[in-house]
Design a protein around this motif. Structure first.
Motif, PDB file in Angstrom:
ATOM      1  N   GLN A 123       1.102   4.249  -2.717  1.00  0.00           N
ATOM      2  CA  GLN A 123       0.656   5.599  -2.214  1.00  0.00           C
ATOM      3  C   GLN A 123       1.946   6.607  -3.042  1.00  0.00           C
ATOM      4  O   GLN A 123       1.841   7.534  -3.548  1.00  0.00           O
ATOM      5  CB  GLN A 123       0.463   5.819  -0.964  1.00  0.00           C
ATOM      6  CG  GLN A 123       0.595   7.153  -0.408  1.00  0.00           C
ATOM      7  CD  GLN A 123      -0.532   8.051  -1.066  1.00  0.00           C
ATOM      8  OE1 GLN A 123      -1.287   7.555  -1.494  1.00  0.00           O
ATOM      9  NE2 GLN A 123      -0.612   9.489  -0.724  1.00  0.00           N
TER      10      GLN A 123
ATOM     11  N   PHE B 155      -4.191   1.712   7.235  1.00  0.00           N
ATOM     12  CA  PHE B 155      -3.002   2.541   6.455  1.00  0.00           C
ATOM     13  C   PHE B 155      -3.177   3.947   6.801  1.00  0.00           C
ATOM     14  O   PHE B 155      -4.154   4.577   6.739  1.00  0.00           O
ATOM     15  CB  PHE B 155      -3.372   2.236   4.959  1.00  0.00           C
ATOM     16  CG  PHE B 155      -2.215   2.576   4.284  1.00  0.00           C
ATOM     17  CD1 PHE B 155      -1.019   2.368   3.999  1.00  0.00           C
ATOM     18  CD2 PHE B 155      -2.460   3.823   3.362  1.00  0.00           C
ATOM     19  CE1 PHE B 155      -0.072   2.744   3.384  1.00  0.00           C
ATOM     20  CE2 PHE B 155      -1.699   4.595   2.547  1.00  0.00           C
ATOM     21  CZ  PHE B 155      -0.491   4.021   2.423  1.00  0.00           C
TER      22      PHE B 155
ATOM     23  N   ALA C 203       0.862  -1.165  -0.025  1.00  0.00           N
ATOM     24  CA  ALA C 203      -0.037  -0.018   0.182  1.00  0.00           C
ATOM     25  C   ALA C 203       0.850   1.045  -0.102  1.00  0.00           C
ATOM     26  O   ALA C 203       0.386   2.202  -0.579  1.00  0.00           O
ATOM     27  CB  ALA C 203      -0.921  -0.049   1.141  1.00  0.00           C
ATOM     28  N   GLU C 204       1.788   1.228   0.845  1.00  0.00           N
ATOM     29  CA  GLU C 204       2.850   2.372   0.806  1.00  0.00           C
ATOM     30  C   GLU C 204       3.414   2.571  -0.390  1.00  0.00           C
ATOM     31  O   GLU C 204       3.720   3.760  -0.978  1.00  0.00           O
ATOM     32  CB  GLU C 204       3.821   2.238   1.958  1.00  0.00           C
ATOM     33  CG  GLU C 204       4.619   3.303   2.230  1.00  0.00           C
ATOM     34  CD  GLU C 204       5.732   3.264   3.390  1.00  0.00           C
ATOM     35  OE1 GLU C 204       6.605   3.995   3.343  1.00  0.00           O
ATOM     36  OE2 GLU C 204       5.517   2.409   4.302  1.00  0.00           O
TER      37      GLU C 204
ATOM     38  N   GLU D  86      -6.673   5.640  -2.238  1.00  0.00           N
ATOM     39  CA  GLU D  86      -7.037   5.411  -1.082  1.00  0.00           C
ATOM     40  C   GLU D  86      -7.709   4.227  -0.565  1.00  0.00           C
ATOM     41  O   GLU D  86      -7.498   3.623   0.478  1.00  0.00           O
ATOM     42  CB  GLU D  86      -7.539   6.772  -0.301  1.00  0.00           C
ATOM     43  CG  GLU D  86      -7.504   6.920   1.078  1.00  0.00           C
ATOM     44  CD  GLU D  86      -8.591   6.193   2.008  1.00  0.00           C
ATOM     45  OE1 GLU D  86      -8.394   6.041   3.099  1.00  0.00           O
ATOM     46  OE2 GLU D  86      -9.538   6.098   1.234  1.00  0.00           O
TER      47      GLU D  86
ATOM     48  N   CYS E 117      -5.558   1.187  -1.038  1.00  0.00           N
ATOM     49  CA  CYS E 117      -4.739   1.229   0.233  1.00  0.00           C
ATOM     50  C   CYS E 117      -5.341   0.646   1.642  1.00  0.00           C
ATOM     51  O   CYS E 117      -4.975  -0.268   2.004  1.00  0.00           O
ATOM     52  CB  CYS E 117      -4.202   2.615   0.512  1.00  0.00           C
ATOM     53  SG  CYS E 117      -2.935   3.058  -0.895  1.00  0.00           S
TER      54      CYS E 117
END
Length: 572
Positions: free
Chosen positions: A262, A409, A258-259, A399, A402
């Protein structure tokens, strides 16, 4: 004469007319006269679902229109935005024999250009479809524009242009600009998506921007087998990013993934200025080693440097919970009209942040803030730049992906760390210090200039030579309205007296004229109190009304994503 366009206009009108009639009755209960009707959130959601069904029935062009409308909170209420965000581009593939004609028109005989070619499409969408093939011993994905789509799209674009003047009648002036820009944006976007040469260029540029990042994989374009209607690229398999069970079975760190996602979008939007604009789960995959794969660059966009700076300001302001700075960034980007009530919007932003915090004050999400703002700014004049609409959509969808990967998150935390690592926040601090130093300098100069001016003013007061001139600002036209009513009242009073005098002293026709004038003035005065242009304040939103709005909405602030069954390499 384009008979197909005329026929499509009739078909489209048949689908949309009932909703337009209902919308007209919302504004005037009996079309021409009568007060407006209150439409509940449930009613709007039901209409949105009906409109969504119509878009799906009308086919590829209107599916794309619905996808673009899902990024425009300045055009549609939040219920429509939420329903249209579920719109997935799933259309059965066209017959292979028809697709083969397109492929061979562009590249020549299939057997001559490809070592192998699987005739069953691995993905089908509204504008194109994707096949698996092999060239020089390398597996490739071949994206072919859907046969006959050009004529259908052009006919539908004519229908959209013809329908625009009619739609203008059903909307208020505050959204007419947004609707016109939306029509222009839609024509440009759908033509760009049909141009596979453009998609290849955007894909190559973004791929080059990530050449040093081993956590990101973007397929390479096979230039020798790509044209305006055919795009051939290396085949990169992977697990869908929303297939949580498979990711867990493969030992993938979902928080780290997820990071990575992003940070990739922060780089594209803030640093590179060119970005992949369709990050739904069907276009994102994960390789066995955790590498993130991007597919389908048909919908992509650019961000100019000014907007990039303002996005940085927005993220920094959200991280600092600086309401005024958030509003300033939104206004300067063009997202929020300068005419909007800052106090009202400040309360909305404060409430959005408070709702998003939860028990941990640092854990809040940009998507929830954007959703709250969208729910409210629909009531205000708003002009949303086209590429900024794509950025807004990207931020919301990313978002959501994520949070699917990691429900805890910290979207803002990752963004803040990224901005700090890239030096943006530090630069913001330096600018803040410089601004404060300038303010102190200005204050010092003012402190020197004010005493002599104050002494001069006091001397004039002592000599009784001091005058004050005031201009009354009446942006809402209150004085004009009150003056109009006062004049109408005085005329009505004098007319009543004159009519009574004529009734006793003059002929019947003269009395009739007096009565007619009295009735006319009475109606005019009554209408000045009944008209919506009378003394009213702008829409005001309090915390209580926002809570009531949330209770009316079945889903609250949660964004729903429809079940995504698209294969990798979507054929948009």
């Amino acid at each position: 004469m384009n008979l197909r366009a005329y026929w499509r206009f009739l078909v489209v009108a048949r689908h949309f007319l009932p909703l337009l009639v209902a919308y007209a009755r919302d504004r005037k209960r009996f079309f021409v006269i009568g007060s407006s009707r209150r439409v509940t959130s449930e009613q709007r959601r039901k209409r949105a679902q009906q409109l969504l069904d119509s878009l799906l029935t009308l086919g590829p062009t209107f599916i794309k229109l619905g996808q673009i409308l899902s990024t425009r909170p300045d055009v549609l209420p939040p219920e429509y935005i939420e329903e249209f965000s579920k719109l997935q581009d799933r259309v059965p593939p066209a017959n292979w024999d028809e697709a083969r004609v397109v492929l061979e028109d562009e590249l020549g005989p299939v057997d001559d250009r490809f070592d192998e070619f699987e005739t069953e499409a691995i993905s089908g969408a509204s504008l194109g479809q994707v096949y698996l093939a092999e060239v020089d011993g390398e597996k490739v994905a071949v994206k072919i524009r859907r046969p006959g789509i050009e004529a259908l799209v052009e006919a539908d674009l004519r229908v959209v242009r013809w329908s625009l003047p009619l739609l203008m009648y059903f909307i208020d002036d505050s959204r007419s600009f947004s609707l016109e820009t939306l029509a222009d944006e839609f024509s440009k976007t759908i033509r760009e998506e049909m141009d596979y040469q453009r998609e290849g260029r955007m894909l190559t540029e973004i791929r080059e921007n990530f050449r040093d990042n081993d956590r990101i994989c973007i397929p390479k374009v096979k230039e020798s087998h790509s044209t305006q209607r055919v795009l051939t690229m290396e085949y990169v398999p992977g697990t869908k990013i929303n297939d949580i069970d498979s990711l867990d079975a493969g030992g993938i760190d979902r928080t780290e993934l997820a990071e990575t996602l992003q940070r990739a979008y922060l780089q594209m939007i803030i640093d590179d200025g060119v970005f992949h604009a369709d990050p739904h789960p069907g276009n994102l995959a994960v390789q066995d080693d955790g590498t993130l794969v991007f597919y389908d660059f048909g919908m992509s966009g650019r961000v100019d440097p000014f907007v990039q700076d303002k996005i940085i300001d927005f993220y920094a302001a959200v991280a600092d919970q600086d309401i005024d700075a958030i509003l300033d960034a939104l206004i300067e980007m063009g997202t929020l009209s300068p005419e909007a009530d800052r106090q009202v919007m400040g309360d909305v932003m404060e409430l959005a942040i408070a709702d998003a915090r939860g028990e941990d004050i640092e854990q809040y999400r940009v998507q929830q803030i954007i959703q709250q703002v969208e729910d409210t700014i629909y009531e205000f004049p708003l002009r949303l730049p086209a590429n900024l609409a794509l950025v807004l959509r990207v931020a919301t969808v990313v978002e959501g992906v994520c949070v699917t990967l990691d429900e805890d998150f910290d979207f803002i935390g990752v963004a803040t760390d990224y901005l700090r690592e890239e030096g943006y926040i530090a630069e913001g601090v330096r600018n803040f210090v410089e601004d404060r130093a300038t303010e102190v300098s200005d204050a010092a100069r003012s402190a020197v200039r004010i005493p002599p001016k104050l002494e001069s003013a006091l001397d004039r007061v002592e000599r009784e030579d001091f005058r004050v001139q005031a201009d009354i600002e009446d942006s809402d036209g209150l004085l004009a309205t009150m003056t109009k009513r006062l004049i109408l009242g005085m005329l009505l009073a004098s007319t009543l007296f004159s009519t009574a005098f004529l009734y006793t002293q003059a002929s019947l026709p003269a009395t009739g004229v007096g009565i007619a004038g009295t009735v006319g003035l009475s109606l005019a005065l009554w209408w000045s109190f009944r008209s919506k242009k009378a003394v009213r304040a702008k829409p005001q939103f309090t915390r209580q009304s926002m809570r009531e709005q949330d209770r009316e909405s079945p889903g609250g602030l949660n964004t729903s994503f429809g079940e995504d069954t698209d294969d990798a390499y979507s054929g948009d």
